[in-house]
Motif scaffolding. Sequence first.
Motif, mmCIF file in Angstrom:
data_model
loop_
_atom_site.group_PDB
_atom_site.id
_atom_site.type_symbol
_atom_site.label_atom_id
_atom_site.label_comp_id
_atom_site.label_asym_id
_atom_site.label_seq_id
_atom_site.Cartn_x
_atom_site.Cartn_y
_atom_site.Cartn_z
ATOM 1 N N UNK A 50 0.840 -1.207 0.000
ATOM 2 C CA UNK A 50 0.000 0.000 0.000
ATOM 3 C C UNK A 50 0.873 1.255 0.000
ATOM 4 N N UNK A 51 1.956 1.148 0.733
ATOM 5 C CA UNK A 51 2.870 2.300 0.795
ATOM 6 C C UNK A 51 3.535 2.514 -0.559
ATOM 7 N N UNK A 52 3.977 1.408 -1.186
ATOM 8 C CA UNK A 52 4.692 1.539 -2.466
ATOM 9 C C UNK A 52 3.753 1.887 -3.636
ATOM 10 N N UNK A 53 2.446 1.576 -3.451
ATOM 11 C CA UNK A 53 1.510 1.913 -4.540
ATOM 12 C C UNK A 53 1.331 3.429 -4.686
ATOM 13 N N UNK A 54 1.630 4.211 -3.671
ATOM 14 C CA UNK A 54 1.529 5.682 -3.778
ATOM 15 C C UNK A 54 2.765 6.214 -4.515
ATOM 16 N N UNK A 55 2.598 6.263 -5.829
ATOM 17 C CA UNK A 55 3.715 6.681 -6.690
ATOM 18 C C UNK A 55 4.014 8.163 -6.508
ATOM 19 N N UNK A 56 5.269 8.539 -6.711
ATOM 20 C CA UNK A 56 5.619 9.961 -6.596
ATOM 21 C C UNK A 56 4.967 10.767 -7.737
ATOM 22 N N UNK A 57 4.738 12.052 -7.520
ATOM 23 C CA UNK A 57 4.115 12.874 -8.589
ATOM 24 C C UNK A 57 5.020 12.981 -9.822
ATOM 25 N N UNK A 58 4.376 13.072 -10.966
ATOM 26 C CA UNK A 58 5.122 13.206 -12.225
ATOM 27 C C UNK A 58 5.427 14.678 -12.470
ATOM 28 N N UNK A 59 6.673 14.979 -12.542
ATOM 29 C CA UNK A 59 7.089 16.373 -12.769
ATOM 30 C C UNK A 59 7.384 16.605 -14.265
ATOM 31 N N UNK A 60 6.756 17.616 -14.832
ATOM 32 C CA UNK A 60 7.000 17.963 -16.255
ATOM 33 C C UNK A 60 7.497 19.402 -16.313
ATOM 34 N N UNK A 61 8.698 19.568 -16.747
ATOM 35 C CA UNK A 61 9.307 20.904 -16.840
ATOM 36 C C UNK A 61 9.023 21.499 -18.229
ATOM 37 N N UNK A 62 8.392 22.665 -18.240
ATOM 38 C CA UNK A 62 8.191 23.387 -19.529
ATOM 39 C C UNK A 62 9.450 24.190 -19.834
ATOM 40 N N UNK A 63 10.124 23.800 -20.896
ATOM 41 C CA UNK A 63 11.397 24.436 -21.239
ATOM 42 C C UNK A 63 11.169 25.838 -21.800
ATOM 43 N N UNK A 64 11.912 26.797 -21.312
ATOM 44 C CA UNK A 64 11.759 28.167 -21.833
ATOM 45 C C UNK A 64 12.306 28.281 -23.259
ATOM 46 N N UNK A 65 11.830 29.260 -23.985
ATOM 47 C CA UNK A 65 12.313 29.527 -25.350
ATOM 48 C C UNK A 65 12.533 31.033 -25.508
ATOM 49 N N UNK A 66 13.355 31.359 -26.454
ATOM 50 C CA UNK A 66 13.665 32.773 -26.724
ATOM 51 C C UNK A 66 13.002 33.186 -28.041
ATOM 52 N N UNK A 67 12.197 34.211 -27.990
ATOM 53 C CA UNK A 67 11.520 34.712 -29.192
ATOM 54 C C UNK A 67 12.049 36.107 -29.518
ATOM 55 N N UNK A 68 12.997 36.195 -30.430
ATOM 56 C CA UNK A 68 13.566 37.523 -30.749
ATOM 57 C C UNK A 68 12.576 38.360 -31.555
ATOM 58 N N UNK A 69 12.607 39.638 -31.284
ATOM 59 C CA UNK A 69 11.785 40.554 -32.064
ATOM 60 C C UNK A 69 12.472 40.849 -33.402
ATOM 61 N N UNK A 70 11.680 41.024 -34.438
ATOM 62 C CA UNK A 70 12.237 41.368 -35.741
ATOM 63 C C UNK A 70 12.874 42.756 -35.643
ATOM 64 N N UNK A 71 14.094 42.851 -36.145
ATOM 65 C CA UNK A 71 14.811 44.119 -36.076
ATOM 66 C C UNK A 71 14.243 45.070 -37.121
#
Length: 458
Positions: A223-244
Motif C-alpha cells: 500500500x505504501x509503495x503503490x503511492x507513486x511519486x508525482x510526475x514532474x513535467x518541466x516546460x522548457x523556456x524559449x527565446x523569441x527575438x523581435x524582428x529588427x
Amino acid sequence: MDKRWAQDVLRCRLCETPGPPMYCDICHIHLCKACVGEHLSDLSKEHKVLPFEKRGSTPKCPEHSSNISVLYCEQCDIPICTTCASSKEHYSHKFIEISKNIDSRKEIIQKDLQELEKSIYPKYQEIASINQVQKSALNENSQKLTTEIDKHGEDLHREINTIIRNMKSNMEETDTKHLAVLDKQEDEIKHTISEITQTITELKTLLDSNDVSRVSAYKSRNDEFRRLPPKLTVSLPSFTPQKINKEQLYQQFGSLSASSIKTEEHGYTMESPGAESSPPDRPLIDVPRIITQINPECGGLLSVSCLSDEEMWTCGDDNIMRLYNLSGKLVKSVRTKSGYHPRDIAVTRSGDLVYTDYHDRTVNIVKNKKIKTVIRLQGWKPRGGRKLFKRNASGAKPPSISDRDREPVNRQTRAQTTVKKVLHAMHDENKVRERRGIETYKSGSLFTNYNIVILRNR
C-alpha cells in the motif's frame, strides 16, 4: 659643352659674324648691321629689319604670308596688307593703321589687367580663403559628430549588453529552482527503489523459509509503495527575438540634420567697369517712340536680328549680311558661303551670326570670322531659323519646310531636332530683348520702304 660654341650659335646669316644685333621679322633670320643693306636689296619680297630685342612685333598678313600687315579691317576684325585692302573682299570696308589698332587693343589689355589685379583676382582670393575656412570648419564638425555618434553607439551597446546579462541571469535563476525540485524528487525515488529492492529480497527469503514465527510476523508494505511519486513535467523556456526594424532603430538611435551647399551666383557677380545695368521690367507704353531709322544698302530687306542694344544684323535680296549700329553706320559685313542671299538670320546667345541658305539646304554659323556649315539638310529646305525653333518647340508642323520638297516624317524629325539644338539660344535672346524694352519689327508698314525702324518702349 664648349662655352665659345654656345656663344657662336647666333650668327649673321650672310657673313657668319657672331652675335648679330639685327633681325628680319619677315624672313626670320639674324643679321649684322653691315649686312642689313644687302638683305634689303632683295626685292622679291618685303622685309622688316628690327633690333633683335624687338623681333616678333611685325605681323604677317594672314592671306599673303610674304606681306606685312600694315592695316586693320574694322569690318572683318583682322589685320590685312595693302594687297588685301585693294581686293573685292574688303570693298567699302573701313581700314585703320595697324599701330592704332595695337594701341587701342593695348588700352583694353591694360584695363583688363588692372581689373584683374585690383578687383577680380582679390575677389577670387577672398572666395578661396572663405572656402579654406569652410573646409576647416567642415573637417572639425565632422570629427565632432563622429565622436558623438561613437559615444551614442557605445551607450546603446551598453544598454543592449545589460539587457542580455539580465536575461541570462533570469534564465540561470529559473534553471536553478527547477533543478532543485528535480534533484529532490530524484533522491526520494532512489530511496524508495532501494526499499522496494530490499523488500523483494526479504519476501523471497520468507517464501523459502519454514520459520512460522517470521512468516506470521510479515506485514505488507505494498500500500505504501503503490503511492507513486508525482510526475514532474518541466516546460522548457524559449527565446523569441523581435524582428529588427531598421527604420525604427535609426529613429531611436538619432539622426543627422540635413547639410547642403548654398550657391549664391549673384553674390559674386561683378559689374564690368563702366557697364550699364539692364533696365528693370516695366509696362509697355501704348505708343512706342521711334529713336532711329536706318536705310540698309540691300535692295529688299528680309530679316533683322539684334546683336546688342546698339547693333543689329540685317539681310536682304543680295548675298551680304550687314551689321549696323543705331546711327546707321555699317560696322561689319559678311558674304554668304554659297553666293546666294540668305533666307533668314538670327544671333546666338554667344553673339554668333546664324543664317539659313534656302538654295544649298544649309544652316550656317559665322564664328571667328569663318563660316561653318553646321547642318546640310536632305530632302527639304530651310526657310526661317527662328520660326523653325519656335514652332517646333510647341510641337506644330515646322513652317520652314518647303512643301515642294517634303520628305517622310522620320527624316523631318531628325533634322528638326538638330536645328532646334543649334538655334536653341535664339528664342531666349529675343525674350531678353523684350524684357529690356527694345525690339525690331519686321512686318506691316515698317518694312514697306525697306527701312529699319527701331522703337523703344520707354
